[in-house]
Design a protein around this motif. Structure first.
Motif, PDB file in Angstrom:
ATOM      1  N   ILE A   1       0.837  -1.205   0.000  1.00 39.69           N
ATOM      2  CA  ILE A   1       0.000   0.000   0.000  1.00 39.69           C
ATOM      3  C   ILE A   1       0.873   1.256   0.000  1.00 39.69           C
ATOM      4  O   ILE A   1       0.604   2.223  -0.728  1.00 39.69           O
ATOM      5  N   ASN A   2       1.924   1.256   0.805  1.00 35.40           N
ATOM      6  CA  ASN A   2       2.839   2.400   0.852  1.00 35.40           C
ATOM      7  C   ASN A   2       3.505   2.628  -0.505  1.00 35.40           C
ATOM      8  O   ASN A   2       3.720   3.775  -0.921  1.00 35.40           O
ATOM      9  N   GLN A   3       3.830   1.537  -1.190  1.00 37.63           N
ATOM     10  CA  GLN A   3       4.414   1.650  -2.530  1.00 37.63           C
ATOM     11  C   GLN A   3       3.446   2.334  -3.483  1.00 37.63           C
ATOM     12  O   GLN A   3       3.821   3.232  -4.242  1.00 37.63           O
ATOM     13  N   ARG A   4       2.174   1.921  -3.418  1.00 38.12           N
ATOM     14  CA  ARG A   4       1.166   2.508  -4.306  1.00 38.12           C
ATOM     15  C   ARG A   4       0.901   3.975  -3.958  1.00 38.12           C
ATOM     16  O   ARG A   4       0.629   4.783  -4.843  1.00 38.12           O
ATOM     17  N   ILE A   5       0.989   4.318  -2.683  1.00 38.28           N
ATOM     18  CA  ILE A   5       0.833   5.718  -2.287  1.00 38.28           C
ATOM     19  C   ILE A   5       1.963   6.560  -2.876  1.00 38.28           C
ATOM     20  O   ILE A   5       1.735   7.667  -3.384  1.00 38.28           O
ATOM     21  N   ARG A   6       3.183   6.036  -2.838  1.00 37.92           N
ATOM     22  CA  ARG A   6       4.319   6.753  -3.434  1.00 37.92           C
ATOM     23  C   ARG A   6       4.117   6.917  -4.929  1.00 37.92           C
ATOM     24  O   ARG A   6       4.357   7.982  -5.485  1.00 37.92           O
ATOM     25  N   TRP A   7       3.661   5.860  -5.578  1.00 37.35           N
ATOM     26  CA  TRP A   7       3.460   5.921  -7.025  1.00 37.35           C
ATOM     27  C   TRP A   7       2.378   6.927  -7.400  1.00 37.35           C
ATOM     28  O   TRP A   7       2.435   7.536  -8.471  1.00 37.35           O
ATOM     29  N   SER A   8       1.377   7.073  -6.537  1.00 32.48           N
ATOM     30  CA  SER A   8       0.256   7.965  -6.860  1.00 32.48           C
ATOM     31  C   SER A   8       0.540   9.423  -6.510  1.00 32.48           C
ATOM     32  O   SER A   8      -0.309  10.290  -6.725  1.00 32.48           O
ATOM     33  N   SER A   9       1.733   9.706  -5.987  1.00 34.15           N
ATOM     34  CA  SER A   9       2.044  11.065  -5.544  1.00 34.15           C
ATOM     35  C   SER A   9       2.093  12.067  -6.692  1.00 34.15           C
ATOM     36  O   SER A   9       2.056  13.274  -6.471  1.00 34.15           O
ATOM     37  N   TYR A  10       2.167  11.568  -7.926  1.00 40.22           N
ATOM     38  CA  TYR A  10       2.221  12.449  -9.093  1.00 40.22           C
ATOM     39  C   TYR A  10       0.852  12.584  -9.762  1.00 40.22           C
ATOM     40  O   TYR A  10       0.723  13.229 -10.789  1.00 40.22           O
ATOM     41  N   SER A  11      -0.180  11.976  -9.148  1.00 37.58           N
ATOM     42  CA  SER A  11      -1.479  11.895  -9.814  1.00 37.58           C
ATOM     43  C   SER A  11      -2.127  13.263 -10.051  1.00 37.58           C
ATOM     44  O   SER A  11      -2.802  13.474 -11.057  1.00 37.58           O
ATOM     45  N   LYS A  12      -1.952  14.207  -9.119  1.00 34.86           N
ATOM     46  CA  LYS A  12      -2.595  15.510  -9.306  1.00 34.86           C
ATOM     47  C   LYS A  12      -2.006  16.264 -10.500  1.00 34.86           C
ATOM     48  O   LYS A  12      -2.682  17.072 -11.131  1.00 34.86           O
ATOM     49  N   TYR A  13      -0.748  15.965 -10.839  1.00 37.39           N
ATOM     50  CA  TYR A  13      -0.151  16.584 -12.023  1.00 37.39           C
ATOM     51  C   TYR A  13      -0.748  15.964 -13.293  1.00 37.39           C
ATOM     52  O   TYR A  13      -0.914  16.650 -14.300  1.00 37.39           O
ATOM     53  N   ASN A  14      -1.073  14.658 -13.220  1.00 39.57           N
ATOM     54  CA  ASN A  14      -1.686  14.003 -14.368  1.00 39.57           C
ATOM     55  C   ASN A  14      -3.064  14.566 -14.674  1.00 39.57           C
ATOM     56  O   ASN A  14      -3.498  14.571 -15.826  1.00 39.57           O
ATOM     57  N   LEU A  15      -3.777  15.009 -13.646  1.00 38.02           N
ATOM     58  CA  LEU A  15      -5.102  15.575 -13.858  1.00 38.02           C
ATOM     59  C   LEU A  15      -5.027  16.762 -14.806  1.00 38.02           C
ATOM     60  O   LEU A  15      -5.918  16.965 -15.648  1.00 38.02           O
ATOM     61  N   VAL A  16      -3.953  17.542 -14.724  1.00 34.47           N
ATOM     62  CA  VAL A  16      -3.781  18.723 -15.556  1.00 34.47           C
ATOM     63  C   VAL A  16      -3.056  18.380 -16.856  1.00 34.47           C
ATOM     64  O   VAL A  16      -3.480  18.768 -17.949  1.00 34.47           O
ATOM     65  N   LYS A  17      -1.960  17.617 -16.741  1.00 31.10           N
ATOM     66  CA  LYS A  17      -1.101  17.360 -17.893  1.00 31.10           C
ATOM     67  C   LYS A  17      -1.621  16.244 -18.784  1.00 31.10           C
ATOM     68  O   LYS A  17      -1.479  16.306 -20.007  1.00 31.10           O
TER      69      LYS A  17
END
Length: 308
Positions: A257-273
């Motif tokens: 779960i911690n690994q997936r949280i780290r991976w998702s840390s860039y998700s808000k940038y994907n919403l825009v980009k």
């Protein structure tokens, strides 16, 4: 809730079709015989005394010319014998370089360590993997050859070494992520890759400003590199079996779960980009969440949906 599920499934399955047909737009090309470029393999390591010796052994036994292969280990404030292991290997292998990281940068520690290693590298091409990975002896040759064909950035495949049921779940999960990336790439859309198996031009790395702009993201160095470099240069997927990297699974559910949280840390940038990629991830996430919620509210419906 059922309506939301149906909408989510409709979006998700449209994406699956898009990915599926994208897979057939790839071809596995044979490696070209060409002049070998200077390659720097950069590894960020923190408390990796258990796994680093095996990785370094794989690297010093690559079939790539040793005078054109540089191995850089950026020791990110380790408190174990990571530094001592590298220094001992340096006594018998003069193409290994050691960098000690004593402080934090403005970006996440791993990205800071990688960038420091890249700054001190001599290679035209940068290859990256993780300290707990294992490599085939053809890895450097295959990844550098794929990159030399077009430049920019090359995404390689990482296979989870599985023994238990939970390990096999991670293997399938990781494979599906790679398949999704490969399917999108078939339509010349590059969203992500794995830092366990990447190759890119050093010039391209500095052309995008290094890791500047990712200060709020604790991870996702790989996703940032793929999206940023592919926006200015070519990007390709290396499907050759000789380029595969092998990685260990997470040991328990909490670390997963911690690994997936780290991976998702860039998700808000994907919403825009990359809203298309974000919508794909969101639809997949919502499908799974709603199935779980229905399992508590209406168990019979949840089981039926899962079987479908």
């Amino acid at each position: 809730m059922i309506t939301l599920y149906i909408i989510g499934v409709a979006i998700y399955f449209n994406y699956l079709a898009y990915v599926f047909f994208g897979l057939f737009r790839h071809t596995i090309k044979h490696e070209k015989k060409e002049e070998k470029k200077k390659v720097s393999v950069v590894i960020a390591a923190k408390n990796e005394e258990e796994y680093l010796p095996a990785l370094l052994n794989d690297l010093v036994n690559q079939d790539y010319p040793k005078d054109k292969l540089e191995i850089i280990v950026a020791n990110d404030r380790s408190t174990d014998n990571t530094g001592a292991i590298v220094k001992k290997m340096m006594q018998t292998h003069n193409n290994i370089k050691y960098i000690k990281i004593d402080s934090k940068g403005i970006v996440a520690p791993k990205k800071f360590a990688l960038e420091e290693g890249i700054k001190k590298s001599d290679g035209e091409l940068i290859l990256s993997t993780d300290a707990d990975c294992r490599l085939l002896k053809t890895w450097v040759s295959s990844m550098s050859s794929s990159l030399s064909e077009k430049g920019g950035i090359t995404i390689g495949f990482s296979r989870v070494l599985a023994k238990s049921f939970f390990d096999n779940y991670q293997l399938i999960d990781f494979f599906c992520i790679f398949i999704a990336n490969t399917g999108f790439a078939g339509w010349n859309e590059y969203f992500s890759g794995s830092g366990q198996n990447l190759a890119y031009d050093k010039k391209s790395f500095f052309d995008i400003g290094g890791f500047t702009g990712t200060e709020e993201s604790i991870s996702a160095d790989d996703m940032f590199l793929v999206q940023s470099i592919s926006s200015i240069k070519d990007c390709q997927i290396n499907l050759r079996p000789e380029s595969y990297v092998f990685t260990l699974p997470e040991k328990n559910i909490l670390s997963f779960i911690n690994q997936r949280i780290r991976w998702s840390s860039y998700s808000k940038y994907n919403l825009v980009k990359n809203p298309k990629f974000f919508l794909f991830l969101l639809s997949a996430f919502l499908c799974n969440v709603i199935i779980l919620m229905l399992g508590f509210i209406k168990p019979n419906i949840s089981v039926t949906i899962f079987l479908i």
